[in-house]
Each structure stands twice: as C-alpha cells, then as structure tokens.
Design a protein around this motif. Structure first.
Motif, PDB file in Angstrom:
ATOM      1  N   PHE A  53     -19.907  81.532 -31.625  1.00 20.34           N
ATOM      2  CA  PHE A  53     -20.067  82.533 -30.578  1.00 20.34           C
ATOM      3  C   PHE A  53     -21.421  83.203 -30.737  1.00 20.34           C
ATOM      4  O   PHE A  53     -21.822  83.571 -31.831  1.00 20.34           O
ATOM      5  CB  PHE A  53     -18.953  83.584 -30.671  1.00 20.34           C
ATOM      6  CG  PHE A  53     -17.599  83.029 -30.368  1.00 20.34           C
ATOM      7  CD1 PHE A  53     -16.776  82.582 -31.383  1.00 20.34           C
ATOM      8  CD2 PHE A  53     -17.155  82.928 -29.066  1.00 20.34           C
ATOM      9  CE1 PHE A  53     -15.534  82.054 -31.118  1.00 20.34           C
ATOM     10  CE2 PHE A  53     -15.910  82.408 -28.777  1.00 20.34           C
ATOM     11  CZ  PHE A  53     -15.094  81.971 -29.807  1.00 20.34           C
ATOM     12  N   VAL A  54     -22.116  83.332 -29.664  1.00 18.79           N
ATOM     13  CA  VAL A  54     -23.411  84.010 -29.680  1.00 18.79           C
ATOM     14  C   VAL A  54     -23.209  85.396 -29.112  1.00 18.79           C
ATOM     15  O   VAL A  54     -22.932  85.554 -27.944  1.00 18.79           O
ATOM     16  CB  VAL A  54     -24.441  83.237 -28.840  1.00 18.79           C
ATOM     17  CG1 VAL A  54     -25.787  83.948 -28.866  1.00 18.79           C
ATOM     18  CG2 VAL A  54     -24.569  81.824 -29.354  1.00 18.79           C
ATOM     19  N   ARG A  55     -23.288  86.400 -29.962  1.00 16.71           N
ATOM     20  CA  ARG A  55     -23.022  87.760 -29.480  1.00 16.71           C
ATOM     21  C   ARG A  55     -24.286  88.525 -29.173  1.00 16.71           C
ATOM     22  O   ARG A  55     -24.234  89.652 -28.716  1.00 16.71           O
ATOM     23  CB  ARG A  55     -22.174  88.522 -30.509  1.00 16.71           C
ATOM     24  CG  ARG A  55     -20.719  88.153 -30.477  1.00 16.71           C
ATOM     25  CD  ARG A  55     -20.079  88.529 -29.156  1.00 16.71           C
ATOM     26  NE  ARG A  55     -19.801  89.963 -29.032  1.00 16.71           N
ATOM     27  CZ  ARG A  55     -19.467  90.561 -27.919  1.00 16.71           C
ATOM     28  NH1 ARG A  55     -19.416  89.877 -26.794  1.00 16.71           N
ATOM     29  NH2 ARG A  55     -19.217  91.841 -27.900  1.00 16.71           N
ATOM     30  N   ALA A  56     -25.417  87.913 -29.437  1.00 12.61           N
ATOM     31  CA  ALA A  56     -26.669  88.608 -29.106  1.00 12.61           C
ATOM     32  C   ALA A  56     -27.804  87.606 -29.095  1.00 12.61           C
ATOM     33  O   ALA A  56     -27.727  86.558 -29.736  1.00 12.61           O
ATOM     34  CB  ALA A  56     -26.953  89.699 -30.128  1.00 12.61           C
ATOM     35  N   ALA A  57     -28.837  87.930 -28.335  1.00 17.94           N
ATOM     36  CA  ALA A  57     -30.021  87.092 -28.340  1.00 17.94           C
ATOM     37  C   ALA A  57     -30.696  87.195 -29.711  1.00 17.94           C
ATOM     38  O   ALA A  57     -30.489  88.155 -30.440  1.00 17.94           O
ATOM     39  CB  ALA A  57     -30.977  87.553 -27.246  1.00 17.94           C
TER      40      ALA A  57
ATOM     41  N   HIS B 137     -29.677  84.138 -22.094  1.00 19.71           N
ATOM     42  CA  HIS B 137     -29.448  85.573 -22.259  1.00 19.71           C
ATOM     43  C   HIS B 137     -29.975  86.337 -21.045  1.00 19.71           C
ATOM     44  O   HIS B 137     -31.089  86.075 -20.589  1.00 19.71           O
ATOM     45  CB  HIS B 137     -30.137  86.083 -23.526  1.00 19.71           C
ATOM     46  CG  HIS B 137     -29.801  85.272 -24.746  1.00 19.71           C
ATOM     47  ND1 HIS B 137     -28.571  85.335 -25.349  1.00 19.71           N
ATOM     48  CD2 HIS B 137     -30.519  84.362 -25.439  1.00 19.71           C
ATOM     49  CE1 HIS B 137     -28.557  84.509 -26.389  1.00 19.71           C
ATOM     50  NE2 HIS B 137     -29.727  83.905 -26.456  1.00 19.71           N
ATOM     51  N   GLN B 165     -25.066  82.821 -22.151  1.00 18.21           N
ATOM     52  CA  GLN B 165     -24.130  83.099 -23.246  1.00 18.21           C
ATOM     53  C   GLN B 165     -23.947  84.584 -23.501  1.00 18.21           C
ATOM     54  O   GLN B 165     -22.928  84.994 -24.064  1.00 18.21           O
ATOM     55  CB  GLN B 165     -24.623  82.430 -24.529  1.00 18.21           C
ATOM     56  CG  GLN B 165     -24.674  80.922 -24.430  1.00 18.21           C
ATOM     57  CD  GLN B 165     -25.202  80.300 -25.701  1.00 18.21           C
ATOM     58  OE1 GLN B 165     -24.858  80.712 -26.795  1.00 18.21           O
ATOM     59  NE2 GLN B 165     -26.045  79.312 -25.555  1.00 18.21           N
ATOM     60  N   THR B 166     -24.946  85.377 -23.174  1.00 16.27           N
ATOM     61  CA  THR B 166     -24.800  86.819 -23.370  1.00 16.27           C
ATOM     62  C   THR B 166     -25.376  87.575 -22.178  1.00 16.27           C
ATOM     63  O   THR B 166     -26.354  87.154 -21.576  1.00 16.27           O
ATOM     64  CB  THR B 166     -25.512  87.317 -24.652  1.00 16.27           C
ATOM     65  OG1 THR B 166     -26.923  87.250 -24.469  1.00 16.27           O
ATOM     66  CG2 THR B 166     -25.130  86.525 -25.873  1.00 16.27           C
ATOM     67  N   GLU B 168     -26.451  91.606 -21.395  1.00 12.80           N
ATOM     68  CA  GLU B 168     -26.615  92.959 -21.929  1.00 12.80           C
ATOM     69  C   GLU B 168     -26.878  93.916 -20.781  1.00 12.80           C
ATOM     70  O   GLU B 168     -27.468  93.533 -19.778  1.00 12.80           O
ATOM     71  CB  GLU B 168     -27.815  93.018 -22.895  1.00 12.80           C
ATOM     72  CG  GLU B 168     -27.667  92.174 -24.131  1.00 12.80           C
ATOM     73  CD  GLU B 168     -28.932  92.183 -24.972  1.00 12.80           C
ATOM     74  OE1 GLU B 168     -29.788  93.063 -24.747  1.00 12.80           O
ATOM     75  OE2 GLU B 168     -29.066  91.313 -25.835  1.00 12.80           O
ATOM     76  N   ARG B 190     -16.221  88.738 -22.491  1.00  4.79           N
ATOM     77  CA  ARG B 190     -16.788  88.452 -23.809  1.00  4.79           C
ATOM     78  C   ARG B 190     -18.266  88.076 -23.746  1.00  4.79           C
ATOM     79  O   ARG B 190     -18.931  87.992 -24.766  1.00  4.79           O
ATOM     80  CB  ARG B 190     -15.993  87.334 -24.513  1.00  4.79           C
ATOM     81  CG  ARG B 190     -14.548  87.703 -24.770  1.00  4.79           C
ATOM     82  CD  ARG B 190     -14.419  88.993 -25.547  1.00  4.79           C
ATOM     83  NE  ARG B 190     -14.867  88.884 -26.927  1.00  4.79           N
ATOM     84  CZ  ARG B 190     -15.186  89.903 -27.699  1.00  4.79           C
ATOM     85  NH1 ARG B 190     -15.115  91.131 -27.221  1.00  4.79           N
ATOM     86  NH2 ARG B 190     -15.574  89.712 -28.935  1.00  4.79           N
ATOM     87  N   ALA B 193     -22.592  91.355 -24.391  1.00  4.20           N
ATOM     88  CA  ALA B 193     -22.942  91.411 -25.809  1.00  4.20           C
ATOM     89  C   ALA B 193     -23.455  92.774 -26.239  1.00  4.20           C
ATOM     90  O   ALA B 193     -23.513  93.059 -27.433  1.00  4.20           O
ATOM     91  CB  ALA B 193     -23.997  90.349 -26.111  1.00  4.20           C
ATOM     92  N   PRO B 218     -20.082  91.108 -36.376  1.00  4.98           N
ATOM     93  CA  PRO B 218     -20.822  91.339 -35.134  1.00  4.98           C
ATOM     94  C   PRO B 218     -20.309  90.524 -33.950  1.00  4.98           C
ATOM     95  O   PRO B 218     -20.570  90.874 -32.804  1.00  4.98           O
ATOM     96  CB  PRO B 218     -22.257  90.903 -35.496  1.00  4.98           C
ATOM     97  CG  PRO B 218     -22.328  90.942 -36.973  1.00  4.98           C
ATOM     98  CD  PRO B 218     -20.948  90.633 -37.456  1.00  4.98           C
ATOM     99  N   LEU B 219     -19.604  89.424 -34.241  1.00  8.37           N
ATOM    100  CA  LEU B 219     -19.128  88.578 -33.145  1.00  8.37           C
ATOM    101  C   LEU B 219     -18.000  89.232 -32.367  1.00  8.37           C
ATOM    102  O   LEU B 219     -17.811  88.964 -31.181  1.00  8.37           O
ATOM    103  CB  LEU B 219     -18.661  87.215 -33.679  1.00  8.37           C
ATOM    104  CG  LEU B 219     -19.739  86.364 -34.342  1.00  8.37           C
ATOM    105  CD1 LEU B 219     -19.134  85.080 -34.878  1.00  8.37           C
ATOM    106  CD2 LEU B 219     -20.850  86.033 -33.359  1.00  8.37           C
TER     107      LEU B 219
END
Lengths: 66, 380
Positions: A53-57, B137, B165-166, B168, B190, B193, B218-219
């Motif tokens: 899982f990619v939770r941040a750049a 992103h 994928q994210t 913000e 989800r 991020a 962090p995930l």
C-alpha cells in the motif's frame, strides 16, 4: 489401462464454441495418470498474497507554508 | 583497541566509503548522504578532497603526506566516518562498483496538483487524462469552501481503479464539520493519504492509529492536520527549510541529480483551470478544457522544466543539500534569471547559516513581481 492414443471427439467442444486451441487433441490414459500422480506429490506452501500500500508520495507534491 | 591503533595497523589498506554513503561537496560545509539509513551528516568542506585520495591511495600514503597536526585532524575525520559506519578498511577497492545513477518512472507523469478557488474543474476529464499518463499522486489545494471535504471524498472515489494511488487534500476549515466527519471521509476512502486543514480555529492533529506500529503504522494511520495558518493562494508555496529536506535515498538522489526535484513529471491545473508545470509558474499551456493533458505532458516545451537540475542553479550548485532539496522554480530570488536560486530558501551555503527568507532584501517586492507574472495573458 489403455496406452493407445485416442482421437479426442471435437464435436462437443465445437458445439459449445470452445476454442479448440485449448483442447488436447489426443488423450492417453497413461499421460493423465502420470499427471494425477505428480499432482498428488506436490507440496505447496501456504498461499500468501502481499500487496504494497502506498500511503504517501515519496516526496512532497508541493511545499505549502502551513 | 583505540582508534589510533586501528589506523596505525591499517596503513596498507584502503579507506572504502560505502557506495550507499554519498559525499556531496558544498561551499562551506559538505555532506555525506546515507542512502540506506536516510540521514545526512555534514563536515567542513576542507575535508572533502580526502574522498578523492581514498580512491587512489592507501591510508599510510595519505597519512604520510600530512603534517603531524593535520594527521590528528585526519584521524578525527576517520573516526567520524568510522563511528557513523560510512567506511570500512579493505585491501582492494575493485570489487565495490558505484551505484548506477539512472532514474526512470513507469508513467510520464508522477504527480499532479489541482488548485480550486472560485470554480470547479472538469475533474472526470482530468482524472481520465492523469490515468492515461500513469499519474500516481494527486494533491488538491482549495482556497475556498467551494471545494471541501465532500468534494475531496468524491474525487478520491473518482480516482479508484485508476493509476492514482494517493490523493492529498489541503482544504480550508469548514466550521460545520466535526472531527468525526473528517475521520469518516478519510477512512472511507483509502486513497486519501493526507489532509491538511488550513484556516482552522486551533493548531492540532486528529490521529487514529488502529494500534499499528512499525512500518505498517503509516499505512493504516489516519491523520488530519489542522493549522490556524491560512493558505490564501498559490503564492503560499515553495518554502524550503531544513525540515523540508528529503531523507536521502538512492531513488531520490538519482532523480535530483538528473532532474528537477519539484517539477519532474508533475502537471498542474491552476485555480482558473490552466495547465502549468506548477500552479505558480508563469507559463500556461492552455485551459484544461481546451487542450489534452496527454499532449501537453508529451511536449518538449512542457518537459524542459523537468530538466532544470540543482547542479545548474546559481548558489544551489554550491549547496551540500542540493540532492535532498526539492527546489522551487516558481519563486526565484532573481525573477529574470531562469537559473536563480529559490526565493523562499533561507540557507546560505557560503556561510552554512539558515535564516528566514522573508528577511532577504526586497523579498516582498520579488514575490509580488512573481504574482504579476502569473496573471499575464496566457503564454502559449
């Protein structure tokens, strides 16, 4: 056991519109038996699936003054 | 055994600086980037030439070339390298090739910024274009309640199943929303991020950890950062400080050696819907409704900003942090020089001192000049 190769009957496959490219044209019971035996001796480890899982750049997308 | 004894017994050996510990020369101070541990150590630049000697001479030869006083300093420097595990003593340097300095990405675009103030954009069209570009992103920065938490959730829903994928958000505070509203939206999507809420009534962070720790923490952790500061416009961006430096990694350092840390593979939609490298860059490539993002991103004119490397920028090229700094090309100290250092960087590599960039002479005037340039008619 019959080791003679038999011609596979294609008609049922064609009637179901199955692609004959996937069909085994000749069937030998010996071959089938061998594959069954090898399947029985396979020892698979427990199936595991991993997703990252990619939770941040990796880097900040912008740099707000906050 | 004392360190002096170690050095004296290793005079016929080479000092091998690990290939993932990269020396970076600066003017007053130089640095070693530990790409595996993600840390940066600095030291006086007078010691930097030693790294060249380490590659060609054995320790005994190097020590023999210095006076007794310098030898003591050299031993201190070796102690510094050794205690931080930057080096080892080896018989042969041949078996340790350098890490290749190449960089590539699976998509033409890696990240995107969407600014919103008084009008909505065609988000569906933008997301579809970003998906076809392989964008991973997205950051939305809203300057008004026109685009709020509900819209962020809807945008994240739109991004599901795409390359993104994210997502913000940097949103203004909505007094009608409770903490639960923020957490509900964040946990339901989800892809969300990170969320920063500006113009809030107090500085605080809402955090749900779910008991996870270590690398998985962090995930799953949901964090909403609230700040009283206001993000009034695109001018409130581009700040470079010590805390903004990237933790060095092979990927990051390779990218920053070859490309611009901020603009490489970035595409932006400004608050008026214009496509730019960054919302605050002067040049527009047309309105997103009128041009195809895929064509803009493929054009050499758009990509030329990607290749402005830190090594080519005045002052930055003499800074030891240049491969850990994501730069800013929108606000320059000298707006007329394309290779000027960022206006909002307060570090002086010639004195090794950090200061507030606002204290620079003419900082406010320079910023207003940049603002006027952004508002010029579209430059195609």
């Amino acid at each position: 056991m019959n080791d003679e190769l038999e011609i596979l009957v294609l008609d049922p496959l064609l009637r179901q519109r199955l692609p004959i490219g996937f069909a085994r044209i000749f069937v030998s019971h010996a071959i089938l038996d061998e594959s069954k035996a090898s399947l029985l001796t396979l020892q698979l480890s427990k199936y595991r699936h991993h997703t990252t899982f990619v939770r941040a750049a990796d880097k900040p997308i912008s740099k707000p003054e906050l | 055994m004392s360190s002096d004894a170690t050095w004296n017994e290793s005079l016929d050996k080479y000092v091998f600086v690990f290939t993932d510990c990269v020396p970076v020369k600066g003017s007053a101070a130089s640095a070693i980037y530990d790409l595996t541990r993600g840390s940066i150590s600095t030291f006086p630049s007078e010691y930097y030439p030693l790294f060249e000697l380490f590659r060609t001479r054995r320790l005994g030869q190097i020590l023999g070339d210095f006076s007794e006083e310098d030898r003591a300093n050299l031993r201190d420097f070796l102690d510094f390298l050794s205690s931080n595990e930057y080096m080892a003593l080896v018989d042969d340097l041949g078996p340790f090739p350098e890490i290749p300095s190449s960089f590539n990405e699976p998509g033409l675009i890696d990240n995107a910024i969407i600014d919103v103030r008084s009008q909505h954009h065609d988000y569906r069209k933008i997301v579809e274009a970003l998906d076809s570009l392989g964008c991973q992103h997205v950051q939305v920065r809203s300057y008004s309640t026109l685009f709020g938490l509900r819209h962020l959730g809807e945008l994240a829903e739109l991004c599901r199943g795409t390359s993104i994928q994210t997502v913000e958000g940097v949103l203004p505070h909505e007094p009608s929303l409770s903490d639960d509203d923020y957490l509900r939206t964040m946990s339901a999507n989800r892809l969300l991020a990170g969320l920063t809420v500006h113009s809030a009534d107090q500085d605080r962070t809402i955090r749900v950890e779910y008991g996870a720790s270590g690398t998985s923490g962090p995930l799953v952790t949901i964090e909403v950062r609230m700040t009283r500061r206001k993000m009034a416009s695109r001018l409130d961006c581009g700040a470079i400080s010590r805390s903004e430096l990237l933790a060095p990694s092979t990927r990051a350092v390779n990218e920053l050696r070859l490309f611009n840390g901020c603009l490489n593979r970035k595409i932006s939609i400004d608050e008026d819907g214009h496509v730019r490298n960054c919302p605050a860059m002067a040049r527009s490539f047309g309105h997103h409704q009128a041009v195809a993002l895929t064509e803009v991103a493929s054009s050499s004119a758009f990509q030329s900003a990607w290749r402005i490397r830190k090594d080519d920028i005045q002052v930055c090229r003499d800074c030891q942090y240049r491969y850990a700094c994501t730069d800013c090309r929108a606000f320059l100290e000298d707006p007329d020089a394309e290779n000027s250092k960022p206006l909002k960087c307060g570090y002086d590599p010639y004195t090794d001192q950090w200061s507030d960039w606002r204290a620079k002479p003419h900082a406010a005037d320079t910023l207003s000049r940049h603002e006027q340039r952004i508002r010029l008619p579209i430059l195609q």
